[in-house]
Design an enzyme around this catalytic site. Structure first.
Site, PDB file in Angstrom:
ATOM      1  N   SER A   1      -7.932  -0.974  -0.950  1.00 48.55           N
ATOM      2  CA  SER A   1      -8.990  -1.282   0.011  1.00 48.55           C
ATOM      3  C   SER A   1      -9.744  -0.025   0.441  1.00 48.55           C
ATOM      4  O   SER A   1     -10.350   0.657  -0.369  1.00 48.55           O
ATOM      5  CB  SER A   1      -8.403  -2.028   1.201  1.00 48.55           C
ATOM      6  OG  SER A   1      -9.419  -2.469   2.076  1.00 48.55           O
ATOM      7  N   HIS A   2      -9.675   0.306   1.739  1.00 44.00           N
ATOM      8  CA  HIS A   2     -10.449   1.402   2.309  1.00 44.00           C
ATOM      9  C   HIS A   2      -9.649   2.699   2.381  1.00 44.00           C
ATOM     10  O   HIS A   2     -10.150   3.704   2.904  1.00 44.00           O
ATOM     11  CB  HIS A   2     -10.896   1.024   3.727  1.00 44.00           C
ATOM     12  CG  HIS A   2      -9.739   0.680   4.619  1.00 44.00           C
ATOM     13  ND1 HIS A   2      -9.166  -0.574   4.631  1.00 44.00           N
ATOM     14  CD2 HIS A   2      -9.034   1.437   5.500  1.00 44.00           C
ATOM     15  CE1 HIS A   2      -8.158  -0.575   5.495  1.00 44.00           C
ATOM     16  NE2 HIS A   2      -8.061   0.626   6.038  1.00 44.00           N
TER      17      HIS A   2
ATOM     18  N   ASP B   1     -16.745  -1.424   2.425  1.00 42.05           N
ATOM     19  CA  ASP B   1     -15.500  -0.679   2.230  1.00 42.05           C
ATOM     20  C   ASP B   1     -15.144  -0.664   0.742  1.00 42.05           C
ATOM     21  O   ASP B   1     -15.888  -1.172  -0.098  1.00 42.05           O
ATOM     22  CB  ASP B   1     -14.375  -1.222   3.114  1.00 42.05           C
ATOM     23  CG  ASP B   1     -13.810  -2.554   2.648  1.00 42.05           C
ATOM     24  OD1 ASP B   1     -14.414  -3.212   1.782  1.00 42.05           O
ATOM     25  OD2 ASP B   1     -12.744  -2.963   3.164  1.00 42.05           O
TER      26      ASP B   1
ATOM     27  N   ASP C   1     -12.979  -2.050  -1.448  1.00 44.85           N
ATOM     28  CA  ASP C   1     -12.874  -3.237  -2.308  1.00 44.85           C
ATOM     29  C   ASP C   1     -13.916  -4.289  -1.955  1.00 44.85           C
ATOM     30  O   ASP C   1     -13.880  -5.408  -2.483  1.00 44.85           O
ATOM     31  CB  ASP C   1     -11.461  -3.822  -2.271  1.00 44.85           C
ATOM     32  CG  ASP C   1     -11.027  -4.270  -0.883  1.00 44.85           C
ATOM     33  OD1 ASP C   1     -11.582  -3.769   0.115  1.00 44.85           O
ATOM     34  OD2 ASP C   1     -10.114  -5.112  -0.789  1.00 44.85           O
TER      35      ASP C   1
ATOM     36  N   HIS D   1     -13.930  -8.439   8.996  1.00 44.75           N
ATOM     37  CA  HIS D   1     -13.520  -9.513   8.080  1.00 44.75           C
ATOM     38  C   HIS D   1     -14.211 -10.803   8.513  1.00 44.75           C
ATOM     39  O   HIS D   1     -14.073 -11.235   9.663  1.00 44.75           O
ATOM     40  CB  HIS D   1     -12.000  -9.711   8.123  1.00 44.75           C
ATOM     41  CG  HIS D   1     -11.240  -8.651   7.383  1.00 44.75           C
ATOM     42  ND1 HIS D   1     -11.162  -8.611   6.017  1.00 44.75           N
ATOM     43  CD2 HIS D   1     -10.523  -7.583   7.831  1.00 44.75           C
ATOM     44  CE1 HIS D   1     -10.431  -7.570   5.639  1.00 44.75           C
ATOM     45  NE2 HIS D   1     -10.036  -6.927   6.724  1.00 44.75           N
TER      46      HIS D   1
ATOM     47  N   ASP E   1     -14.593  -6.227   0.495  1.00 50.33           N
ATOM     48  CA  ASP E   1     -14.372  -7.498   1.205  1.00 50.33           C
ATOM     49  C   ASP E   1     -14.792  -7.388   2.669  1.00 50.33           C
ATOM     50  O   ASP E   1     -14.674  -8.350   3.425  1.00 50.33           O
ATOM     51  CB  ASP E   1     -12.926  -7.973   1.084  1.00 50.33           C
ATOM     52  CG  ASP E   1     -11.914  -7.026   1.710  1.00 50.33           C
ATOM     53  OD1 ASP E   1     -12.296  -5.900   2.103  1.00 50.33           O
ATOM     54  OD2 ASP E   1     -10.723  -7.403   1.799  1.00 50.33           O
ATOM     55  N   ARG E   2     -15.309  -6.218   3.059  1.00 49.10           N
ATOM     56  CA  ARG E   2     -15.847  -6.051   4.414  1.00 49.10           C
ATOM     57  C   ARG E   2     -17.191  -5.326   4.330  1.00 49.10           C
ATOM     58  O   ARG E   2     -17.368  -4.425   3.496  1.00 49.10           O
ATOM     59  CB  ARG E   2     -14.906  -5.232   5.298  1.00 49.10           C
ATOM     60  CG  ARG E   2     -13.610  -5.938   5.647  1.00 49.10           C
ATOM     61  CD  ARG E   2     -12.821  -5.157   6.667  1.00 49.10           C
ATOM     62  NE  ARG E   2     -12.428  -3.850   6.161  1.00 49.10           N
ATOM     63  CZ  ARG E   2     -12.053  -2.833   6.932  1.00 49.10           C
ATOM     64  NH1 ARG E   2     -12.047  -2.963   8.244  1.00 49.10           N
ATOM     65  NH2 ARG E   2     -11.693  -1.695   6.398  1.00 49.10           N
TER      66      ARG E   2
ATOM     67  N   ARG F   1       0.834  -1.190   0.000  1.00 48.26           N
ATOM     68  CA  ARG F   1       0.000   0.000   0.000  1.00 48.26           C
ATOM     69  C   ARG F   1       0.869   1.240   0.000  1.00 48.26           C
ATOM     70  O   ARG F   1       1.805   1.333   0.801  1.00 48.26           O
ATOM     71  CB  ARG F   1      -0.904   0.038   1.238  1.00 48.26           C
ATOM     72  CG  ARG F   1      -2.373  -0.147   0.980  1.00 48.26           C
ATOM     73  CD  ARG F   1      -3.160  -0.184   2.258  1.00 48.26           C
ATOM     74  NE  ARG F   1      -2.633  -1.156   3.197  1.00 48.26           N
ATOM     75  CZ  ARG F   1      -2.334  -0.869   4.451  1.00 48.26           C
ATOM     76  NH1 ARG F   1      -2.463   0.354   4.916  1.00 48.26           N
ATOM     77  NH2 ARG F   1      -1.878  -1.807   5.249  1.00 48.26           N
TER      78      ARG F   1
ATOM     79  N   LYS G   1      -3.123  -6.808  -2.932  1.00 43.08           N
ATOM     80  CA  LYS G   1      -3.284  -7.941  -2.026  1.00 43.08           C
ATOM     81  C   LYS G   1      -2.850  -9.174  -2.809  1.00 43.08           C
ATOM     82  O   LYS G   1      -3.367  -9.429  -3.898  1.00 43.08           O
ATOM     83  CB  LYS G   1      -4.724  -8.048  -1.538  1.00 43.08           C
ATOM     84  CG  LYS G   1      -5.137  -6.867  -0.663  1.00 43.08           C
ATOM     85  CD  LYS G   1      -6.564  -6.986  -0.143  1.00 43.08           C
ATOM     86  CE  LYS G   1      -6.907  -5.803   0.762  1.00 43.08           C
ATOM     87  NZ  LYS G   1      -8.303  -5.866   1.279  1.00 43.08           N
TER      88      LYS G   1
END
Length: 448
Positions: free
Chosen positions: A98-99, A239, A241, A326, A243-244, A13, A108
């Site tokens: 991501s966020h 978020d 991407d 998660h 995934d949450r 990141r 990732k």
């Protein structure tokens, strides 16, 4: 540009293009293939403005190093995990930050079975190769690149976790935050009878409405307001991407990740009686107690997706949940998903027939949690030792992840940050007065 500090504990990141640009992405793609020698990998990307060119450079690097690349296009992170698991590939890379705010890019990285590549599982070796100055010759036989459509099979897989016919026509507010959920959810929603009140579904890497991080209270203000305004049964925020996911109940109250974990665990155990369920050291007692009451086996675990995904395999666990939002599923390559918890919550509220606030009331009346409280400290190790000496005598001490103390009517976990000199406190008690008193005592000790 490839600043070594973009390699974090669990992912890559950094700020684009000052810390990580296309040349850096190319180098990481090559280094990944040279380090792990996968024959076939998948590459996906999110909706950030830099992601198309970053993914293209990454694909070029990986294919020139000799790997065949399946380009799955603009997808959510869980869809990249799904592609790796479903197609039995040797690895995959998702271009996403991501966020994080709009100026960030990142990746990732996973290996076969969607197992994450982190700081202690190869990411530092990739860093060493990627920043090496020498020019490396291309592979004798470059890999093939092909575009692959994983959407239909992913939609079927996530819907397979619920009985669609059991879902009632709930009114649900959804905040996609201009992230990947706005692209992922429509083909799922069209199969459901719910009335979706959708906001910010247009993918936009400038995030014109708010940052795609629902863990920050300021980013939840919108959905909390809309759930009340729309008189919805519940709200869900994703978020960047996707995934949450994070939930708001019918009264507009945010639902802590601990309580979500407990509810999802009970739902999973209805379908898989007696299963092992993972939860993290920060979690409310609501989680292990709910798992036991539902006939499951609660297993406490270190925080972090790499630790969860390895332990999920070791224990054959059906489900795992982290306070941070998660949620991991055995039948989804032991990977985390944002869409599956959303579906399970719709099914659970439909089947129980009441309001989400009523379903949560037993938790809220019994368990009083602080949430995570972060404090910078000069010497992390010394402060943890001080806390152990001060509070360890009040209960059972564990060092599974930082310092945990379990007393009869309160418990806490204090963990060091992976990236900063600070301590993270999570504390719970069986009365609000005791929670506040112990919270203040521990914070005073940390800050003294």
């Amino acid at each position: 540009m490839l600043d070594p500090k973009v390699f974090k504990a669990y992912d890559v990141r950094g700020i684009y293009p000052d810390e990580l640009d296309e040349a850096g992405a190319y180098a990481i793609g090559r280094a990944y293939v040279e380090e792990f020698e996968p024959r076939r990998i998948a590459v996906g990307r999110d909706m950030r403005l830099s992601s198309p060119s970053m993914a293209q450079a990454l694909i070029q690097g990986a294919s020139e190093a000799g790997a065949d690349v399946f380009d799955v296009g603009m997808v959510g992170t869980e869809m990249l995990y799904f592609a790796v698991g479903e197609r039995h590939l040797e690895g995959g890379i998702m271009v996403t930050a991501s966020h994080n705010p709009k100026e960030y890019t990142g990746m990732k990285i996973v290996r076969r079975g969607a197992l994450p590549v982190g700081g202690d599982s190869g990411l530092l070796d990739i860093r060493t190769r990627a920043i090496a100055p020498e020019d490396r010759p291309a592979a004798l036989t470059p890999g093939q690149v092909q575009t692959v459509d994983i959407w239909p099979r992913w939609v079927e897989r996530v819907l397979s976790f619920i009985d669609v016919d059991a879902v009632k026509p709930l009114r649900v507010v959804i905040d996609a935050a201009n992230g990947m959920a706005g692209v992922m959810l429509p083909p799922v929603l069209e199969r459901l009878p719910i009335e979706a009140v959708s906001y910010f579904f247009e993918p936009d890497g400038t995030f014109p409405n708010h940052e795609p991080n629902p863990l920050l209270p300021e980013n939840r203000e919108f959905i909390i307001e809309k759930v009340s305004e729309e008189k919805a049964h519940l709200g869900v925020a994703f978020d960047g991407d996707a995934d949450r996911c994070f939930f708001v109940d019918d009264t507009g109250d945010f639902v802590p990740g601990d309580f979500v974990t407990a509810l999802l665990a009970s739902s999973v155990l209805e379908k898989d009686p007696g299963a092992n369920i993972l939860y993290d050291v920060r979690a409310s007692w609501a989680v292990p107690e709910t798992i036991k009451d539902a006939g499951g086996v609660p297993l406490v675990n270190r925080v972090g997706h790499a630790f969860f995904k390895h332990r999920m395999r070791e224990e054959g666990a059906a489900f795992g949940g982290e306070v941070s939002g998660h949620y991991y599923f055995r039948d989804f390559s032991q990977a985390d998903s944002g869409v599956i918890p959303f579906l399970l919550m719709l099914e659970l509220v439909s089947k129980r027939g009441g309001k989400l606030s009523d379903i949560l009331r037993p938790f809220r009346e019994r368990y009083f949690i602080t949430g995570e409280l972060n404090t910078p400290v000069a010497d992390v190790a010394l402060k943890l030792q001080e806390l152990k000496e001060r509070f360890g005598g009040e209960g059972t001490v564990s060092h599974l992840d930082g310092l945990s103390v379990d007393a009869e009517d309160w418990h806490m976990n204090v963990r060091p940050s992976n990236t900063e000199p600070l301590l993270r406190l999570n504390l719970e008690a069986l009365s609000p007065e005791l929670m506040e008193r112990k919270r203040d005592e521990v914070l005073d000790a940390i800050r003294s």
